[in-house]
Design an enzyme around this catalytic site. Structure first.
Site, PDB file in Angstrom:
ATOM      1  N   TYR A  83       0.843  -1.202   0.000  1.00 12.17           N
ATOM      2  CA  TYR A  83       0.000   0.000   0.000  1.00 12.17           C
ATOM      3  C   TYR A  83       0.886   1.264   0.000  1.00 12.17           C
ATOM      4  O   TYR A  83       0.752   2.142   0.853  1.00 12.17           O
ATOM      5  CB  TYR A  83      -0.905   0.005   1.227  1.00 12.17           C
ATOM      6  CG  TYR A  83      -2.097  -0.943   1.165  1.00 12.17           C
ATOM      7  CD1 TYR A  83      -2.050  -2.133   0.460  1.00 12.17           C
ATOM      8  CD2 TYR A  83      -3.276  -0.639   1.840  1.00 12.17           C
ATOM      9  CE1 TYR A  83      -3.130  -2.994   0.428  1.00 12.17           C
ATOM     10  CE2 TYR A  83      -4.364  -1.487   1.811  1.00 12.17           C
ATOM     11  CZ  TYR A  83      -4.284  -2.666   1.105  1.00 12.17           C
ATOM     12  OH  TYR A  83      -5.368  -3.515   1.073  1.00 12.17           O
ATOM     13  N   TYR A 201      -4.013 -10.569  -7.574  1.00 10.22           N
ATOM     14  CA  TYR A 201      -3.778 -10.699  -6.130  1.00 10.22           C
ATOM     15  C   TYR A 201      -2.594 -11.618  -5.855  1.00 10.22           C
ATOM     16  O   TYR A 201      -1.772 -11.346  -4.982  1.00 10.22           O
ATOM     17  CB  TYR A 201      -5.037 -11.231  -5.421  1.00 10.22           C
ATOM     18  CG  TYR A 201      -5.869 -10.131  -4.809  1.00 10.22           C
ATOM     19  CD1 TYR A 201      -6.600  -9.272  -5.608  1.00 10.22           C
ATOM     20  CD2 TYR A 201      -5.909  -9.941  -3.434  1.00 10.22           C
ATOM     21  CE1 TYR A 201      -7.363  -8.252  -5.060  1.00 10.22           C
ATOM     22  CE2 TYR A 201      -6.666  -8.926  -2.874  1.00 10.22           C
ATOM     23  CZ  TYR A 201      -7.392  -8.086  -3.681  1.00 10.22           C
ATOM     24  OH  TYR A 201      -8.130  -7.080  -3.128  1.00 10.22           O
ATOM     25  N   VAL A 250     -25.178  13.175  -8.470  1.00 13.98           N
ATOM     26  CA  VAL A 250     -24.928  13.646  -9.844  1.00 13.98           C
ATOM     27  C   VAL A 250     -25.590  12.640 -10.776  1.00 13.98           C
ATOM     28  O   VAL A 250     -25.318  11.432 -10.708  1.00 13.98           O
ATOM     29  CB  VAL A 250     -23.415  13.769 -10.133  1.00 13.98           C
ATOM     30  CG1 VAL A 250     -23.187  14.296 -11.543  1.00 13.98           C
ATOM     31  CG2 VAL A 250     -22.758  14.685  -9.101  1.00 13.98           C
ATOM     32  N   SER A 296     -19.150   2.356  -6.669  1.00 15.40           N
ATOM     33  CA  SER A 296     -18.916   2.290  -5.222  1.00 15.40           C
ATOM     34  C   SER A 296     -19.519   1.007  -4.698  1.00 15.40           C
ATOM     35  O   SER A 296     -20.694   0.709  -4.957  1.00 15.40           O
ATOM     36  CB  SER A 296     -19.557   3.482  -4.512  1.00 15.40           C
ATOM     37  OG  SER A 296     -19.443   3.292  -3.118  1.00 15.40           O
ATOM     38  N   THR A 520      -8.876  -2.366  -2.589  1.00 18.68           N
ATOM     39  CA  THR A 520      -7.858  -1.904  -1.647  1.00 18.68           C
ATOM     40  C   THR A 520      -7.835  -0.373  -1.591  1.00 18.68           C
ATOM     41  O   THR A 520      -8.081   0.301  -2.599  1.00 18.68           O
ATOM     42  CB  THR A 520      -6.445  -2.369  -2.054  1.00 18.68           C
ATOM     43  OG1 THR A 520      -6.125  -1.813  -3.315  1.00 18.68           O
ATOM     44  CG2 THR A 520      -6.325  -3.873  -2.090  1.00 18.68           C
TER      45      THR A 520
HETATM   46  C1  LIG Z   1     -16.962  -4.018   3.758  1.00 20.85           C
HETATM   47  C2  LIG Z   1     -15.688  -3.459   3.198  1.00 20.85           C
HETATM   48  C3  LIG Z   1     -14.466  -3.965   3.606  1.00 20.85           C
HETATM   49  C4  LIG Z   1     -13.290  -3.461   3.066  1.00 20.85           C
HETATM   50  N1  LIG Z   1     -12.089  -3.938   3.519  1.00 20.85           N
HETATM   51  C5  LIG Z   1     -10.942  -3.418   3.030  1.00 20.85           C
HETATM   52  C6  LIG Z   1      -9.693  -3.833   3.547  1.00 20.85           C
HETATM   53  O1  LIG Z   1      -9.626  -4.651   4.456  1.00 20.85           O
HETATM   54  N2  LIG Z   1      -8.558  -3.288   3.013  1.00 20.85           N
HETATM   55  C7  LIG Z   1      -8.603  -2.364   2.016  1.00 20.85           C
HETATM   56  O2  LIG Z   1      -7.562  -1.908   1.565  1.00 20.85           O
HETATM   57  N3  LIG Z   1      -9.789  -1.947   1.506  1.00 20.85           N
HETATM   58  C8  LIG Z   1     -10.945  -2.448   1.990  1.00 20.85           C
HETATM   59  N4  LIG Z   1     -12.136  -2.008   1.496  1.00 20.85           N
HETATM   60  C9  LIG Z   1     -12.128  -1.186   0.272  1.00 20.85           C
HETATM   61  C10 LIG Z   1     -11.915   0.306   0.485  1.00 20.85           C
HETATM   62  O3  LIG Z   1     -12.798   0.797   1.429  1.00 20.85           O
HETATM   63  C11 LIG Z   1     -12.140   0.945  -0.874  1.00 20.85           C
HETATM   64  O4  LIG Z   1     -11.148   0.451  -1.717  1.00 20.85           O
HETATM   65  C12 LIG Z   1     -12.040   2.430  -0.938  1.00 20.85           C
HETATM   66  O5  LIG Z   1     -12.719   3.033   0.108  1.00 20.85           O
HETATM   67  C13 LIG Z   1     -12.608   2.890  -2.263  1.00 20.85           C
HETATM   68  O6  LIG Z   1     -12.600   4.271  -2.317  1.00 20.85           O
HETATM   69  P1  LIG Z   1     -13.254   5.023  -3.523  1.00 20.85           P
HETATM   70  O7  LIG Z   1     -13.030   6.466  -3.303  1.00 20.85           O
HETATM   71  O8  LIG Z   1     -12.808   4.426  -4.784  1.00 20.85           O
HETATM   72  O9  LIG Z   1     -14.805   4.686  -3.491  1.00 20.85           O
HETATM   73  P2  LIG Z   1     -15.877   4.897  -2.360  1.00 20.85           P
HETATM   74  O10 LIG Z   1     -15.274   4.838  -1.014  1.00 20.85           O
HETATM   75  O11 LIG Z   1     -16.970   3.951  -2.657  1.00 20.85           O
HETATM   76  O12 LIG Z   1     -16.361   6.388  -2.579  1.00 20.85           O
HETATM   77  C14 LIG Z   1     -17.014   6.829  -3.732  1.00 20.85           C
HETATM   78  C15 LIG Z   1     -18.141   7.738  -3.302  1.00 20.85           C
HETATM   79  O13 LIG Z   1     -18.522   8.534  -4.412  1.00 20.85           O
HETATM   80  C16 LIG Z   1     -19.924   8.615  -4.435  1.00 20.85           C
HETATM   81  N5  LIG Z   1     -20.384   8.894  -5.788  1.00 20.85           N
HETATM   82  C17 LIG Z   1     -19.955   8.345  -6.942  1.00 20.85           C
HETATM   83  N6  LIG Z   1     -20.728   8.769  -7.962  1.00 20.85           N
HETATM   84  C18 LIG Z   1     -21.618   9.635  -7.437  1.00 20.85           C
HETATM   85  C19 LIG Z   1     -22.675  10.376  -7.997  1.00 20.85           C
HETATM   86  N7  LIG Z   1     -22.998  10.275  -9.295  1.00 20.85           N
HETATM   87  N8  LIG Z   1     -23.381  11.185  -7.190  1.00 20.85           N
HETATM   88  C20 LIG Z   1     -23.072  11.276  -5.867  1.00 20.85           C
HETATM   89  N9  LIG Z   1     -22.102  10.559  -5.264  1.00 20.85           N
HETATM   90  C21 LIG Z   1     -21.385   9.740  -6.057  1.00 20.85           C
HETATM   91  C22 LIG Z   1     -20.362   7.214  -4.013  1.00 20.85           C
HETATM   92  O14 LIG Z   1     -21.700   7.214  -3.628  1.00 20.85           O
HETATM   93  C23 LIG Z   1     -19.379   6.945  -2.877  1.00 20.85           C
HETATM   94  O15 LIG Z   1     -19.879   7.455  -1.675  1.00 20.85           O
HETATM   95  C24 LIG Z   1     -13.333  -2.459   2.056  1.00 20.85           C
HETATM   96  C25 LIG Z   1     -14.566  -1.942   1.671  1.00 20.85           C
HETATM   97  C26 LIG Z   1     -15.732  -2.436   2.231  1.00 20.85           C
HETATM   98  C27 LIG Z   1     -17.040  -1.870   1.804  1.00 20.85           C
END
Ligand SMILES: Cc1cc2nc3c(=O)[nH]c(=O)nc-3n(C[C@H](O)[C@H](O)[C@H](O)COP(=O)(O)OP(=O)(O)OC[C@H]3O[C@@H](n4cnc5c(N)ncnc54)[C@H](O)[C@@H]3O)c2cc1C
Length: 565
Positions: A83, A201, A250, A296, A520
């Protein structure tokens, strides 16, 4: 000219937050030139009092009768070795709980004092704690895994649309190995998931392969992921003048017309204020980059409580709906249905349990022989439960180091758990997990613990006292939790900067980046970093360097040796 001076962020998850930090620190942008539009400010990295999260957009039509306790849809396991972009980002912002430390120093400090060493990774009725160090492979398993590990990046497309079940179709034994039970529950892979992603992975996590039974390479934050990862970044961005506009969904794009119809230039966005219902329009000028998190895994999530099961929300998701709209205009932006139209491949149910004392915590410590904070315990079934007629993991739990939330009361305890296959039936409550209340999920947990309890006084005799200790147990249904692993071809996800894009970048877990494995915090951050470097004109040679343990001979030799244990 790709260089811009302003940015609009669609989605305020970790990926876009990272992009904003890199715009400011590496592109030397003024924070006031960056505006976020999002439903909330955490995305998948949530974690707070139940009352804070219960009224958020996806759950607003499902009122809870018990809003006490804490809620985090997932736990968070990090891995410093791989990471590298996340740790770089956390080194750029201050911790909000540890004065004088960056968020990276905070995590290093906590993790060094609380190293992970899992002693009860797998447990099974009548057998108790299983020695997971024995992977359980036969020669066919070894051969197929070795082929996956040896496949170079350039041949990855051979695994287009090949599921893990397809890849091991002549080798059902693979799914009855300790390796598979640990792998599927550590990372949330299913047999329907993509073999291409399993290969990634195996490459990026090859270092951890040799110590998977103890999860030694897993690093953890001091508190939940919102307080230890998101809040430091949000606080920094707000201090820099970044505008974070929440409660916005959006909903549609306006694109520039071009002769060949393939130039991707966003000229405007349509959005809904989900609090007032008002429709809004934002114009996008030539100087502005649009950074969009196009999927998401926590979109469309719904919660229940101790006495109420979840209600399934059939919404396609804010992020993926908007992604789909973009694919209607251009043909190089992937196929969202591959990820969001097959809930059977992606859904799971988790729960967050809050107790007012340490009774259950101490029982788990006695049964698993390890202190809270450094384990992922998975309970194997004693009867066949898969479509292939095989045994499999029923449920998994993470007992956090306490407190997991800074405002927990003394002696309160928070435990997280999940069911990877929510339509399977419980062993102690005769209904599918998805239909269970929080109390029924706790009943399943006590039941599973009772099957592996070494005694002399079985936990089942303390059941009523445990129920009495409960503040709340919040079940959470995530229809798309493993969607990012869905079976797919390389072209089903857009690149961070698609061909012919003048101002639109894609970030997060549904973009294709060379080598990176998804699900991740690492890959999310890296996508944001790439988007920011591109539009701020920072050379890509300055990206954080990616270590390649899959090309390291001693690491590969250790992995080979492990396969024969
Ligand atoms: C249960 C769980 C366990 C996890 N365990 C791990 C782990 O152990 N280790 C690890 O590294 N990672 C883990 N993760 C993954 C990690 O949380 C994600 O990789 C990371 O948070 C992704 O970030 P992101 O910004 O890509 O997306 P997100 O965190 O999903 O954020 C994107 C946001 O943008 C918003 N959005 C997008 N489009 C729109 C729109 N059109 N209008 C309004 N809002 C919008 C979405 O609604 C969402 O809230 C886990 C996730 C979950 C759910």
């Amino acid at each position: 000219m790709s260089k811009k001076t302003k940015a609009i962020m669609i989605g305020a998850g970790l990926a876009n937050m990272a992009a904003a930090v890199y715009f400011i620190q590496e592109g030397h942008w003024n924070g006031e030139n960056i505006t976020f539009y999002s439903l909330d400010d955490h995305g998948s990295n949530d974690g707070a009092d139940t009352s804070t999260l219960a009224d958020e957009y996806w759950n607003k039509n499902h009122p809870l009768s018990n809003r006490k306790g804490y809620l985090a849809r997932g736990g968070r396991m990090l891995n410093y070795r791989t990471y590298v972009d996340l740790m770089d980002l956390l080194g750029r912002v201050q911790s909000v709980t540890e004065p004088g430390m960056t968020a990276a120093e905070d995590t290093h400090d906590f993790d060094a004092k609380h190293p992970t060493f899992d002693k009860a990774r797998l447990m099974q009725g009548a057998r108790g704690i299983i020695d997971g160090g024995k992977m359980g492979f036969n020669n066919q398993d070894r051969l197929l895994l070795t082929k996956l590990i040896m496949m170079p990046d350039s041949e990855e497309q051979k695994l287009d649309n090949v599921s893990i079940a397809d890849y091991f179709k002549d080798d059902p034994h693979m799914f009855q190995t300790n390796f598979w039970y640990m792998w599927e529950t550590t990372f949330a892979f299913r047999t329907k998931s993509s073999a291409q992603e399993l290969r990634r992975y195996m490459h990026q996590m090859i270092y951890e392969f040799t110590q998977i039974e103890h999860l030694v390479g897993v690093n953890r934050t001091r508190y939940n992921q919102y307080e230890s990862i998101m809040l430091p970044i949000i606080t920094y961005l707000k201090d820099q003048g970044v505008k974070i506009v929440l409660n916005r969904r959006v909903t549609d794009w306006e694109f520039k017309d071009s002769a060949l119809q393939d130039e991707i230039t966003v000229t405007g966005l349509k959005m809904t204020n989900v609090e007032t219902g008002a429709e809004e329009h934002v114009a996008v000028d030539d100087d502005t980059a649009v950074i969009f998190t196009n999927g998401s895994i926590t979109d469309s999530t719904t919660f229940g409580d101790y006495d109420t099961p979840v209600v399934e929300n059939m919404d396609y998701g804010a992020a993926s709906s908007l992604w789909k709209k973009a694919t209607e205009h251009f043909y190089n932006l992937g196929n969202p249905d591959k990820f969001f139209a097959d809930r059977d491949a992606s859904e799971w149910v988790s729960f967050t349990l809050t107790t007012k004392d340490h009774l259950l915590l101490n029982e788990i410590t006695r049964i698993t022989t390890q202190v809270p904070g450094n384990a992922l315990n998975s309970f194997l079934s004693t009867t066949p439960i898969t479509p292939l007629g095989q045994e499999d993991v029923n449920m998994s739990i993470v007992v956090h180091h306490q407190p997991h939330f800074t405002d927990q009361k003394p002696n309160e305890a928070v435990i997280w758990g999940y069911f990877l296959y929510p339509r399977r039936r419980g062993e102690f409550v005769d209904k599918p997990y998805i239909e269970m209340t929080g109390k029924e999920m706790l009943t399943e947990l006590i039941g599973q613990l009772s099957k592996v309890d070494p005694g002399p006084v079985n936990i089942i005799t303390k059941k009523d006292a445990i129920y009495d200790s409960v503040v709340n147990c919040i079940p959470v249904y995530m229809p798309y939790a493993s969607a990012l692993f869905n079976n797919r071809a390389k072209t089903d996800r857009p690149e961070v900067i698609p061909d012919h894009s003048t101002n639109l970048a894609f970030t997060g877990e549904f973009v294709d980046q060379p080598y990176q494995m998804i699900f991740t915090e690492q890959s999310a951050v890296r996508s944001g970093e790439i988007a920011a470097y591109h539009f701020a004109g920072v050379p890509m040679s300055r990206l954080v360097k990616t270590p390649r343990y899959d090309k390291d001979i001693p690491t590969l030799m250790r992995a080979t040796k492990k396969m024969f244990e």
